[in-house]
Design an enzyme around this catalytic site. Structure first.
Site, short mmCIF file in Angstrom:
data_model
loop_
_atom_site.label_atom_id
_atom_site.label_comp_id
_atom_site.label_asym_id
_atom_site.label_seq_id
_atom_site.Cartn_x
_atom_site.Cartn_y
_atom_site.Cartn_z
N GLU A 166 0.80 -1.24 0.00
CA GLU A 166 0.00 0.00 0.00
C GLU A 166 0.83 1.29 0.00
O GLU A 166 0.55 2.20 0.77
CB GLU A 166 -0.96 0.00 1.19
CG GLU A 166 -1.88 -1.20 1.20
CD GLU A 166 -2.85 -1.23 2.39
OE1 GLU A 166 -2.70 -0.41 3.30
OE2 GLU A 166 -3.75 -2.09 2.37
N ASP A 220 -1.36 -4.06 -3.14
CA ASP A 220 -2.13 -2.83 -2.88
C ASP A 220 -3.61 -3.08 -3.16
O ASP A 220 -3.98 -4.10 -3.74
CB ASP A 220 -1.61 -1.67 -3.74
CG ASP A 220 -1.76 -0.31 -3.05
OD1 ASP A 220 -2.68 -0.15 -2.22
OD2 ASP A 220 -0.95 0.59 -3.35
N GLU A 289 -6.24 -10.72 -1.53
CA GLU A 289 -7.06 -10.54 -0.32
C GLU A 289 -8.54 -10.44 -0.68
O GLU A 289 -9.24 -9.53 -0.23
CB GLU A 289 -6.62 -9.28 0.44
CG GLU A 289 -5.14 -9.23 0.76
CD GLU A 289 -4.71 -8.02 1.59
OE1 GLU A 289 -5.58 -7.28 2.10
OE2 GLU A 289 -3.49 -7.81 1.72
C1 XIL Z 1 -6.40 -6.47 8.11
C2 XIL Z 1 -6.74 -7.63 9.03
O1 XIL Z 1 -7.67 -8.47 8.38
C3 XIL Z 1 -7.30 -7.12 10.33
O2 XIL Z 1 -7.44 -8.18 11.27
C4 XIL Z 1 -6.38 -6.05 10.93
O3 XIL Z 1 -6.99 -5.49 12.08
C5 XIL Z 1 -6.11 -4.96 9.92
O4 XIL Z 1 -5.58 -5.54 8.76
N1 XIL Z 1 -4.92 -4.74 3.55
C6 XIL Z 1 -3.95 -5.60 4.01
C7 XIL Z 1 -4.26 -6.52 5.14
O5 XIL Z 1 -2.86 -5.68 3.42
O6 XIL Z 1 -3.13 -6.77 5.93
C8 XIL Z 1 -5.38 -5.99 5.99
O7 XIL Z 1 -5.71 -6.97 6.97
C9 XIL Z 1 -6.58 -5.64 5.13
C10 XIL Z 1 -6.22 -4.56 4.14
#
Ligand code: XIL
Length: 385
Positions: A166, A220, A289
């Site tokens: 990010e 990202d 994700e």
């Molecule tokens: C999130 C987790 O799912 C949560 O448990 C934590 O509180 C915050 O982070 N982008 C990412 C991930 O790269 O690491 C994030 O995960 C979600 C957004």
């Protein structure tokens, strides 16, 4: 596009029907009326000719039905939080690293044939403040030490890493010059404040030297947005071109992770355009994700414990979006290295308010699950359509 509700129902019946016959080759962990129906059609088998399919692991998922679901359906995992800088790294300069929870997760996953993707080394978030405080020399040293320590520790057990997460702003404005990617980096990042845009190149070079066997990723979100995708593509192109001009035959940034935190309004053609933009750079793409909210929640409302019962219409709309996305991903199987979902069930999702997962709060597979298990059927289209 119209969903063929009947075919979804038939599919559901066929899948559930197999269970009592035990013909699926997988066994239920527990008996009883409330036992969840999720042990048939392993997604990793459905997608074995396409790409590894993944999910996250956290300490809750190491037990009971969560664990059964992980083992049954997924062949690769990302630690939801335990390999992030704030979980691994010392609270103060010079303190000790805490590798135990991540090591435990990796061990249990490996025992079950599940591979681990590393997430994440350098990020503006979930990072102890001391790491980005001090003189530029100190911050540079912190960055290099962190990457070296963590990658050395996990050497041989993690084959790909999100090196930088990010780095680009959440939103990239229209009408700007996206070639000038440095102008679009997050100014609030401690790494950017201390080191400027060069921290990205430094992080990747350090990671390459620390473990050349690892595939290095930039990860990202909002990359379905063409402006943000252009910024990232220009960054990757320039960093890789410079690295190659020094006589290296390999790219420095070898993959882009499209986080894919999507919703019902996500444009699948936009996702396609971004995948194509990245693979045109000669690198691989991972969907890193994936989740699809049925209603969009602001970042202030993130958190577990707020899922609700979805209407049939909401379930169907979400199922269609998942089906459209997976039928798109299948078309790019030669370039997509991995598709990872961000969470098993709605209730424990980081965006529980948006009910974004394939299983509901009672760990029952949702329509979205069946849509992923068979997107063609869910969309009622020919494979080649
Ligand atoms: C999130 C987790 O799912 C949560 O448990 C934590 O509180 C915050 O982070 N982008 C990412 C991930 O790269 O690491 C994030 O995960 C979600 C957004």
């Amino acid at each position: 596009m119209k969903i063929k509700l009947l075919s979804v129902l038939i599919l559901a019946f066929v899948l559930f029907g197999c269970e009592s016959s035990g013909s699926s080759g997988t066994q239920r962990a527990s008996a009883g009326n409330q036992a969840p129906n999720h042990f048939n059609t392993p997604l990793k088998t459905v997608y074995q000719d396409y790409f590894p399919i993944g999910n996250i692991v956290n300490n809750n998922y190491l037990r009971g039905d969560f664990f059964e679901i992980l083992k049954t359906h997924f062949s690769v995992v990302t630690s939801e939080n335990n390999m992030k800088p704030d979980h691994l790294g010392p609270r103060e300069r010079g303190g000790n690293y805490n590798f135990a929870p991540a090591d435990n997760q990796i061990r249990i996953m490996a025992e079950n044939g599940i591979r681990m993707h590393g997430h994440t080394l350098i990020w503006h978030s979930q990072t102890h403040r001391w790491m980005t405080e001090g003189t530029p020399e100190q911050v540079r040293e912190n960055l290099v030490n962190h990457i070296n320590t963590v990658m050395a520790h996990f050497k041989g057990r993690v084959t790909s890493w999100d090196v930088v997460n990010e780095a680009v702003r959440e939103r990239v404005n229209p009408g700007e010059n996206y070639e000038l990617w440095r102008n679009h980096l997050r100014q609030e990042s401690g790494w950017f404040k201390a080191l400027g845009a060069d921290y990205i190149d430094l992080a990747f070079r350090t990671a390459r030297a620390a473990d050349p066997a690892v595939t290095l990723y930039y990860n990202d979100y909002n990359l379905d947005n063409s402006r943000k995708a252009q910024v990232v593509a220009n960054m990757v192109r320039e960093i890789n071109a410079r690295y190659r001009s020094e006589g290296n035959t390999r790219n420095l940034i070898e993959g882009v992770g499209m986080q894919a935190h999507y919703g019902l309004t996500t444009s699948v053609p936009n996702v396609r355009a971004s995948i194509e933009r990245f693979i045109a750079l000669g690198i691989e793409v991972s969907i890193s994700e994936l989740d699809v909210e049925v209603r969009s929640v602001g970042s202030g409302s993130f958190g577990i414990g707020h899922s609700r019962r979805l209407s049939d219409m909401e379930q169907r709309q979400q199922a269609i979006k998942y089906a459209e996305l997976f039928s798109l991903f299948k078309q790019y199987k030669d370039h997509i290295a991995r598709v990872t979902l961000w969470g098993i069930d709605d209730e424990h999702s980081w965006k529980s308010l948006g009910n974004p997962c394939l299983w509901d709060a009672r760990l029952q597979p949702k329509q979205a699950f069946f849509a992923v298990a068979n997107p063609t059927e869910a969309l009622g289209i020919d494979e080649n359509h």
